[in-house]
Structure formats: structure tokens, C-alpha cells
Scaffold this active site. Structure first.
Site, mmCIF file in Angstrom:
data_model
loop_
_atom_site.group_PDB
_atom_site.id
_atom_site.type_symbol
_atom_site.label_atom_id
_atom_site.label_comp_id
_atom_site.label_asym_id
_atom_site.label_seq_id
_atom_site.Cartn_x
_atom_site.Cartn_y
_atom_site.Cartn_z
ATOM 1 N N VAL A 177 11.136 -7.182 79.169
ATOM 2 C CA VAL A 177 9.869 -6.740 78.601
ATOM 3 C C VAL A 177 9.239 -7.891 77.825
ATOM 4 O O VAL A 177 9.890 -8.516 76.986
ATOM 5 C CB VAL A 177 10.071 -5.511 77.695
ATOM 6 C CG1 VAL A 177 8.761 -5.135 77.000
ATOM 7 C CG2 VAL A 177 10.614 -4.337 78.497
ATOM 8 N N THR A 219 28.139 -1.442 58.377
ATOM 9 C CA THR A 219 27.243 -0.289 58.440
ATOM 10 C C THR A 219 26.257 -0.319 59.606
ATOM 11 O O THR A 219 25.513 0.644 59.799
ATOM 12 C CB THR A 219 26.436 -0.176 57.136
ATOM 13 O OG1 THR A 219 25.739 -1.419 56.902
ATOM 14 C CG2 THR A 219 27.339 0.120 55.960
ATOM 15 N N LYS A 245 41.330 1.288 61.944
ATOM 16 C CA LYS A 245 40.883 0.668 60.698
ATOM 17 C C LYS A 245 41.014 1.688 59.573
ATOM 18 O O LYS A 245 40.355 2.732 59.595
ATOM 19 C CB LYS A 245 39.432 0.192 60.827
ATOM 20 C CG LYS A 245 38.828 -0.383 59.556
ATOM 21 C CD LYS A 245 37.377 -0.802 59.804
ATOM 22 C CE LYS A 245 36.691 -1.290 58.537
ATOM 23 N NZ LYS A 245 35.278 -1.664 58.775
#
Length: 496
Positions: free
Chosen positions: A168, A327, A61
């Protein structure tokens, strides 16, 4: 990712690291793009591209093309490049021309003419020059996220991380309000000194148990849903992500070696899930296809304390800024690595908690400002969604100041370089965004440049980049040349 980052530092110190993974919770598995920081992650672990890329259908990329976000003539599309050593030869010219154009000079200031990464992406070349041409391009990757998770799972086990398949259900707190243990559906009680919450948007520990306050970003980031559909890969493999503005959000196109990953990120305030899927199918030419679509919900914002008592929130449990600039993995990587830095210093004080949380929150807020700018600077008038984004005044003070400096015709380069403004992103990123969206005076109002302004020759820049680009291989050929390393199975190491 977090377990491997922890293991690199802590296993030799006698710390036990166990991943509790639920067999009942599905993997999201559509986040298939990264920033260049992922390269640093693999380098720090000594994992070669030849080892992981073929296993994860990965491609290179060079950056991201933003198409259709602006309607300004000459600026309807631009490329956000990743950095290169060659940028040192063209960056000054780009910033100079952009600053001059903001002040009314009729100079070329579109970012695509100034960066080698843009040329490589346009020519479907790989950012991997031979040794005889030692100009590195700091690249990211595209990959199958599910396969990458499986790869890292095996790597973590091989390096001493423990793994337990269990679901959990809740946590038990001690007298100080910290987490003492977690309980599983299978009837076990599991205690630890530190708990890392990687439970995604559920935030089972950081939210469910510790009730950590949450800051929503919905006031200036409207998107809260996505729909994803795969499509066949072309013969020539692109080396960029493409982000195309649609009526109520944007569509991604991510090339893997096996397929395209496609999706539409949108706001349910302006668009229904059915309408979004129909628009994406039309955009992809798959309107009559029976390829199934996958619908996702997003919670955009962050917790106020990512390190709260003895719990560390990593990934979606700590926060999420929509996938526009890929991000999510960067936040996982940097949050985990920063926490390890604190552990290695042996500082677990309240002051350390505050410093850590401030650092992570500053990273979130800086990234938020950059992504908000994509929406705020759009000039589309075709839907209420885009008009509302352009008119939105819910902006941080830092962002208002950056816009004010730019519109006043003053250079933002020094303030961004010192991170006084534009925190979290470098100078070329901010200039690529502002110039790429055409945030300049109307072209009809531009004047001829002065000799001092017109001091750079665009033909010389083009010649430099074109000659340099010839040293980088075709992307598909470069991927085909990556040969997976084979390891003796007697060593019980995962191999391909």
C-alpha cells in the site's frame, strides 16, 4: 492478532476481513515476551499451548527480574511477579510489611519473599502445577515473534480471513475526510468500510492520510532506540525475563527453547548506536563475536484518536511505550477486543468514538506512569542518563499523588485497588515496584517494629511457598513434555 480477534466475532455476521501485507516491509521480530493476557488471547481462540508453543520456540514466563536499577542495600534486584491464586495467602502480609517499613519499622518487605512466581523463576520451574495441586499461576510467554506471526497467519487463513500480498502506497479520502480506498504499488485501488492501520511506526493511514495528532512521551521516557543480538541457550531454561540496567538504558534477556533473545534499549541523547552495541556485546560476553546485531529506532508516544473516522490504529501505528514491561502485544489485543465490543453493540456514533479513544488513552497513560516509575525511582549515579531520569519532574498528577501518599507513610493499596491511583496495574505490581526498588527510609534509621507491626512470621511464609514450589515442574522438563498435536493433513490444517 487483530484479524483473528475480529474474525471470532464478525465473520459469522457476513463481514469480510482482508489482511493487506507488504512483501517489501520487514518484520521487526524482536519483541519476544508477553504479559499473561496473551494466554487469554489463545484461550479465547481455542488454541492450545501444545499447538502453538513448540511451533514458536516458546517458553513460560513467571515475571520479570529487574537487576541493577537500584543501589539501595538489599534492594539491588527484585522480581515483578505475575499473579497466582497462592498470592491470596501472602499478599496481605506483603502489603502490611511494606506499609510498616515505609513508616520506619524494621520488617522484611522485599517482594521476592512473598510470591510463588518469584520462587518458580529462581528455581527455573514452570508455572504449570499438576491437577492435584490446583493453584494456578497466571503466566506469560517468551516466543520467536517471527514464528508466532507465521503461526497466526495460517490460523487466520484457516478461519476465513483473506490475505493479499501487496504494498500500500497511500490512501484516498472521501468528501467527509474518511478513507475511501487505498492504492497499491501493484496498481490496484482497494475500497472498504473500515481500515485498520497495522503499518507500525509509519502510521500510513492514521498519520499519513488522516493527520491524527500525536502525543510524544519523550519528556519522561527517554529511550528511543534498541540493538538486539541473539546468544546460545543454556541447558537449563529460565522461566523469567531479566531486565538489567546498563549505563544508558537497560538490557533484556529472554529465553527461548532455541536461543536467548538479547537487546539493549537506550537513549540516543546519551549514547551512540556503536557505543550501545559495544556495551551490549560486553554485557553478553560477545565482544569478539561475529554474531550480527540489529539496530532499531523507536517512537515512544501515542495518537490522540486511535479510532479516527473509519480508521482504527492498532499496534505501533497507534502508540508505543517502550518494551520494559512487554506491553506491546497487550495493547494490540486489548485495543482490538475493545473495538469489537463497540461493534457488537452496534454503536458507531461520535460519542462511541470519544468513549473508545478515552478508554485506550487512559490505558496508555496508566501504563506510562508505571513504566516511568521504574526510571524515576532509580538511585544510580554512574551516568548522566540515570541522574536525569531520577531528577525528571515531568510526571502526571496521578503519579505525583501516588508518590506523595507512599512517602507520607500511608497505604496506596485502597486507591490502587479502586484505580483512583496507579491506573492499569494491580496492587501487587505497584507494591512490588516501590518495595522492590527499596523506596523506604534508610535502613540505619529503621526502628524495631511494634508487636502489631510484627504480626506475621516470615518463616511460615517461606515454608508455605517452598512447599508449594515443590509441586511445579522443572521448566525444561515441562517444555519437553508439551507434545504438539498432529492433525490429518487431508483437512488442510497447519500441523507440526
Amino acid at each position: 492478532m487483530t484479524a483473528l480477534i475480529f474474525a471470532r466475532s464478525l465473520l459469522d455476521r457476513g463481514v469480510e476481513i482482508t489482511v493487506l501485507e507488504s512483501p517489501l516491509v520487514p518484520i521487526i521480530g524482536v519483541g519476544e515476551g508477553s504479559t499473561p493476557w496473551l494466554r487469554g488471547f489463545f484461550d479465547s481462540l481455542g488454541i492450545e499451548e501444545s499447538e502453538w508453543m513448540p511451533a514458536c520456540h516458546a517458553t513460560y514466563k513467571c515475571g520479570i527480574t529487574f537487576a541493577g536499577w537500584s543501589t539501595r542495600p538489599g534492594f539491588t534486584s527484585y522480581f515483578h511477579p505475575f499473579a497466582s491464586m497462592l498470592d491470596n495467602l501472602t499478599m496481605t502480609q506483603f502489603v502490611h510489611n511494606a506499609d510498616a517499613r515505609v513508616n520506619g519499622a524494621n520488617l522484611h518487605a522485599h517482594p521476592d519473599r512473598f510470591f510463588i512466581a518469584a520462587r518458580l523463576a529462581a528455581g527455573r520451574r514452570a508455572p504449570k502445577a499438576p491437577e492435584k495441586f490446583p493453584f494456578d499461576v497466571w503466566h506469560g510467554y517468551h516466543f520467536d515473534a517471527t514464528l508466532l506471526g507465521q503461526f497466526l497467519h495460517k490460523k487466520a487463513l484457516a478461519r476465513g480471513v483473506r490475505h493479499k500480498s501487496c504494498h500500500v502506497t497511500h490512501a484516498t479520502l472521501n468528501a467527509d475526510g474518511a478513507i475511501a480506498s487505498v492504492q497499491t504499488r501493484e496498481g490496484e485501488t482497494l475500497a472498504a468500510d473500515l481500515f485498520v492501520d497495522c503499518t507500525g511506526f509509519a502510521g500510513l493511514l492514521i498519520d499519513g492520510a488522516l493527520k491524527t495528532p500525536y502525543v510524544s512521551f519523550s519528556a519522561n521516557l527517554f529511550n528511543d532506540a534498541a540493538v538486539a543480538i541473539p546468544s546460545p541457550m543454556d541447558a537449563a531454561i529460565a522461566s523469567q525475563t531479566v531486565s538489567t540496567a546498563l549505563s544508558n538504558g537497560w538490557a533484556w534477556q529472554i529465553p527461548l527453547t532455541s536461543r536467548y533473545g538479547n537487546g539493549y534499549v537506550y537513549s540516543t541523547q546519551y549514547c551512540t548506536a556503536d557505543a550501545a552495541e559495544t556495551e551490549l556485546r560486553r554485557h553478553l560476553g560477545l565482544l569478539d563475536s561475529d554474531v550480527p546485531a540489529r539496530h532499531l529506532k523507536m517512537k515512544v508516544g501515542r495518537v490522540t484518536q486511535h479510532w479516527h473516522k473509519n480508521c482504527l490504529a492498532i499496534g505501533l501505528s497507534g502508540g508505543f511505550i517502550e518494551p520494559l514491561e512487554a506491553t506491546a502485544l497487550l495493547f494490540i489485543q486489548q485495543t482490538a477486543a475493545t473495538f469489537v465490543d463497540f461493534l457488537e453493540r452496534g454503536d458507531l456514533s461520535d460519542r462511541a468514538h470519544e468513549a473508545f479513544n478515552q478508554q485506550v488513552n487512559d490505558h496508555f497513560e496508566g501504563t506510562r506512569d508505571y513504566i516511568v516509575t521504574h526510571y524515576k525511582t532509580n538511585t544510580r549515579q554512574d551516568t548522566e542518563y540515570w541522574r536525569a531520569n531520577a531528577a525528571n519532574l515531568n510526571l502526571s498528577d496521578n503519579l505525583k499523588k501516588l508518590y506523595s501518599v507512599w512517602m507520607a507513610g500511608k497505604s496506596i493499596a485502597s486507591a490502587v485497588r479502586q484505580q483512583v491511583l496507579g491506573r492499569g496495574y494491580p496492587v501487587f505490581s505497584w507494591y512490588a515496584l516501590m518495595a522492590g526498588m527499596g523506596i523506604f527510609p534508610d535502613s540505619r534509621a529503621l526502628r524495631p517494629p511494634t508487636p502489631q507491626e510484627a504480626c506475621y512470621n516470615m518463616a511460615e511464609i517461606d515454608n508455605l511457598l517452598d512447599r508449594s514450589c515443590a509441586n511445579y515442574p522443572d521448566h525444561a522438563d515441562a517444555l519437553a513434555a508439551i507434545v504438539p498435536r498432529r492433525t490429518d493433513p487431508a483437512l488442510q490444517i497447519y500441523f507440526w
